[in-house]
Design a protein around this motif. Sequence first.
Motif, PDB file in Angstrom:
ATOM      1  N   VAL A  39       5.349   4.951   0.341  1.00 29.53           N
ATOM      2  CA  VAL A  39       5.103   4.661  -1.071  1.00 29.53           C
ATOM      3  C   VAL A  39       4.024   3.586  -1.203  1.00 29.53           C
ATOM      4  O   VAL A  39       3.841   2.760  -0.316  1.00 29.53           O
ATOM      5  CB  VAL A  39       6.391   4.198  -1.795  1.00 29.53           C
ATOM      6  CG1 VAL A  39       7.446   5.279  -1.767  1.00 29.53           C
ATOM      7  CG2 VAL A  39       6.942   2.910  -1.210  1.00 29.53           C
ATOM      8  N   TYR A  40       3.333   3.621  -2.322  1.00 35.29           N
ATOM      9  CA  TYR A  40       2.308   2.616  -2.614  1.00 35.29           C
ATOM     10  C   TYR A  40       2.881   1.554  -3.530  1.00 35.29           C
ATOM     11  O   TYR A  40       3.594   1.866  -4.478  1.00 35.29           O
ATOM     12  CB  TYR A  40       1.101   3.266  -3.298  1.00 35.29           C
ATOM     13  CG  TYR A  40       0.317   4.166  -2.383  1.00 35.29           C
ATOM     14  CD1 TYR A  40      -0.634   3.645  -1.522  1.00 35.29           C
ATOM     15  CD2 TYR A  40       0.545   5.543  -2.356  1.00 35.29           C
ATOM     16  CE1 TYR A  40      -1.357   4.464  -0.670  1.00 35.29           C
ATOM     17  CE2 TYR A  40      -0.171   6.364  -1.507  1.00 35.29           C
ATOM     18  CZ  TYR A  40      -1.121   5.819  -0.670  1.00 35.29           C
ATOM     19  OH  TYR A  40      -1.836   6.630   0.178  1.00 35.29           O
ATOM     20  N   GLY A  41       2.555   0.295  -3.226  1.00 41.23           N
ATOM     21  CA  GLY A  41       3.017  -0.812  -4.042  1.00 41.23           C
ATOM     22  C   GLY A  41       2.078  -1.987  -3.920  1.00 41.23           C
ATOM     23  O   GLY A  41       1.003  -1.890  -3.315  1.00 41.23           O
ATOM     24  N   PRO A  50      -9.047  -4.444   1.559  1.00 41.12           N
ATOM     25  CA  PRO A  50      -9.974  -4.038   0.501  1.00 41.12           C
ATOM     26  C   PRO A  50      -9.354  -3.048  -0.489  1.00 41.12           C
ATOM     27  O   PRO A  50      -9.963  -2.717  -1.500  1.00 41.12           O
ATOM     28  CB  PRO A  50     -11.113  -3.377   1.278  1.00 41.12           C
ATOM     29  CG  PRO A  50     -10.446  -2.823   2.498  1.00 41.12           C
ATOM     30  CD  PRO A  50      -9.366  -3.821   2.836  1.00 41.12           C
ATOM     31  N   TYR A  51      -8.135  -2.595  -0.207  1.00 47.17           N
ATOM     32  CA  TYR A  51      -7.498  -1.583  -1.056  1.00 47.17           C
ATOM     33  C   TYR A  51      -6.751  -2.220  -2.228  1.00 47.17           C
ATOM     34  O   TYR A  51      -6.302  -3.347  -2.156  1.00 47.17           O
ATOM     35  CB  TYR A  51      -6.544  -0.719  -0.229  1.00 47.17           C
ATOM     36  CG  TYR A  51      -7.261   0.033   0.869  1.00 47.17           C
ATOM     37  CD1 TYR A  51      -8.093   1.104   0.570  1.00 47.17           C
ATOM     38  CD2 TYR A  51      -7.126  -0.346   2.197  1.00 47.17           C
ATOM     39  CE1 TYR A  51      -8.766   1.779   1.568  1.00 47.17           C
ATOM     40  CE2 TYR A  51      -7.795   0.331   3.208  1.00 47.17           C
ATOM     41  CZ  TYR A  51      -8.617   1.391   2.880  1.00 47.17           C
ATOM     42  OH  TYR A  51      -9.281   2.052   3.873  1.00 47.17           O
ATOM     43  N   GLU A  52      -6.588  -1.455  -3.300  1.00 48.18           N
ATOM     44  CA  GLU A  52      -5.920  -1.927  -4.520  1.00 48.18           C
ATOM     45  C   GLU A  52      -4.436  -2.209  -4.316  1.00 48.18           C
ATOM     46  O   GLU A  52      -3.851  -2.994  -5.049  1.00 48.18           O
ATOM     47  CB  GLU A  52      -6.053  -0.878  -5.635  1.00 48.18           C
ATOM     48  CG  GLU A  52      -7.441  -0.708  -6.165  1.00 48.18           C
ATOM     49  CD  GLU A  52      -7.526   0.407  -7.198  1.00 48.18           C
ATOM     50  OE1 GLU A  52      -6.499   0.726  -7.840  1.00 48.18           O
ATOM     51  OE2 GLU A  52      -8.616   0.956  -7.361  1.00 48.18           O
ATOM     52  N   ASN A  53      -3.823  -1.513  -3.360  1.00 44.85           N
ATOM     53  CA  ASN A  53      -2.387  -1.654  -3.127  1.00 44.85           C
ATOM     54  C   ASN A  53      -2.122  -1.503  -1.636  1.00 44.85           C
ATOM     55  O   ASN A  53      -3.052  -1.443  -0.851  1.00 44.85           O
ATOM     56  CB  ASN A  53      -1.608  -0.633  -3.956  1.00 44.85           C
ATOM     57  CG  ASN A  53      -2.148   0.775  -3.785  1.00 44.85           C
ATOM     58  OD1 ASN A  53      -2.753   1.094  -2.778  1.00 44.85           O
ATOM     59  ND2 ASN A  53      -1.943   1.618  -4.774  1.00 44.85           N
ATOM     60  N   ALA A  54      -0.869  -1.450  -1.266  1.00 46.20           N
ATOM     61  CA  ALA A  54      -0.498  -1.309   0.146  1.00 46.20           C
ATOM     62  C   ALA A  54       0.479  -0.149   0.294  1.00 46.20           C
ATOM     63  O   ALA A  54       1.124   0.270  -0.663  1.00 46.20           O
ATOM     64  CB  ALA A  54       0.138  -2.607   0.645  1.00 46.20           C
ATOM     65  N   ASN A 126      -9.502   3.854  -4.477  1.00 48.05           N
ATOM     66  CA  ASN A 126      -9.479   2.740  -3.527  1.00 48.05           C
ATOM     67  C   ASN A 126      -8.045   2.471  -3.045  1.00 48.05           C
ATOM     68  O   ASN A 126      -7.533   1.363  -3.166  1.00 48.05           O
ATOM     69  CB  ASN A 126     -10.093   1.484  -4.166  1.00 48.05           C
ATOM     70  CG  ASN A 126     -10.317   0.396  -3.144  1.00 48.05           C
ATOM     71  OD1 ASN A 126     -10.382   0.663  -1.949  1.00 48.05           O
ATOM     72  ND2 ASN A 126     -10.411  -0.828  -3.604  1.00 48.05           N
ATOM     73  N   TRP A 127      -7.395   3.503  -2.542  1.00 48.09           N
ATOM     74  CA  TRP A 127      -6.077   3.432  -1.935  1.00 48.09           C
ATOM     75  C   TRP A 127      -6.223   3.882  -0.485  1.00 48.09           C
ATOM     76  O   TRP A 127      -7.021   4.767  -0.182  1.00 48.09           O
ATOM     77  CB  TRP A 127      -5.085   4.357  -2.624  1.00 48.09           C
ATOM     78  CG  TRP A 127      -4.695   4.000  -4.021  1.00 48.09           C
ATOM     79  CD1 TRP A 127      -5.344   3.160  -4.874  1.00 48.09           C
ATOM     80  CD2 TRP A 127      -3.583   4.514  -4.738  1.00 48.09           C
ATOM     81  NE1 TRP A 127      -4.702   3.115  -6.073  1.00 48.09           N
ATOM     82  CE2 TRP A 127      -3.616   3.943  -6.022  1.00 48.09           C
ATOM     83  CE3 TRP A 127      -2.570   5.408  -4.435  1.00 48.09           C
ATOM     84  CZ2 TRP A 127      -2.665   4.223  -6.991  1.00 48.09           C
ATOM     85  CZ3 TRP A 127      -1.629   5.690  -5.404  1.00 48.09           C
ATOM     86  CH2 TRP A 127      -1.667   5.094  -6.657  1.00 48.09           C
ATOM     87  N   PHE A 128      -5.432   3.298   0.402  1.00 48.59           N
ATOM     88  CA  PHE A 128      -5.440   3.711   1.805  1.00 48.59           C
ATOM     89  C   PHE A 128      -4.708   5.041   1.921  1.00 48.59           C
ATOM     90  O   PHE A 128      -3.515   5.132   1.637  1.00 48.59           O
ATOM     91  CB  PHE A 128      -4.773   2.639   2.671  1.00 48.59           C
ATOM     92  CG  PHE A 128      -4.680   3.018   4.119  1.00 48.59           C
ATOM     93  CD1 PHE A 128      -5.818   3.311   4.839  1.00 48.59           C
ATOM     94  CD2 PHE A 128      -3.454   3.066   4.758  1.00 48.59           C
ATOM     95  CE1 PHE A 128      -5.748   3.660   6.182  1.00 48.59           C
ATOM     96  CE2 PHE A 128      -3.368   3.412   6.100  1.00 48.59           C
ATOM     97  CZ  PHE A 128      -4.519   3.711   6.810  1.00 48.59           C
TER      98      PHE A 128
END
Length: 143
Positions: A39-41, A50-54, A126-128
Amino acid sequence: MTPEEIQQKITELQFQKYIMETGEGWGQCRNETGKTLAVYGPKPKKSDSPYENALYLLAAGQTTEEDWDCDGIYLPSDVKVTGLDLGSPVAVKIVDGTQLVVKANPDGAVELNVPPAKVFKAGEVNWFIPTLSQEAIGMQFAN
């Protein structure tokens, strides 16, 4: 687009608007797939990513904490998803306020209880978005 596809898109957008107007200011994700889910958070405060979330791991049967904003989920290309033709790994974004439940149906395909706000492939946001398999995700310890 056919008139039916246009109407479906309008319905999905109206639903997203309703969620944003009536829901919490954060999304929540629940994993009922029987497998570990990525999940992204929010990224850690001291992160220089450099990404917006993790990207985090959510164990089977678990739900993200309240006030922890689940932005969406990662789906590897080897996972079958009802209503989506992946072809490559994707990030599925949800609208803030969404209570997303990810389940596995009897055929083993993943089902989402709400339509995604957006589906991104690597390079579109810009998400991994790694190239992990579901097996590789399942070999990790949920955090």
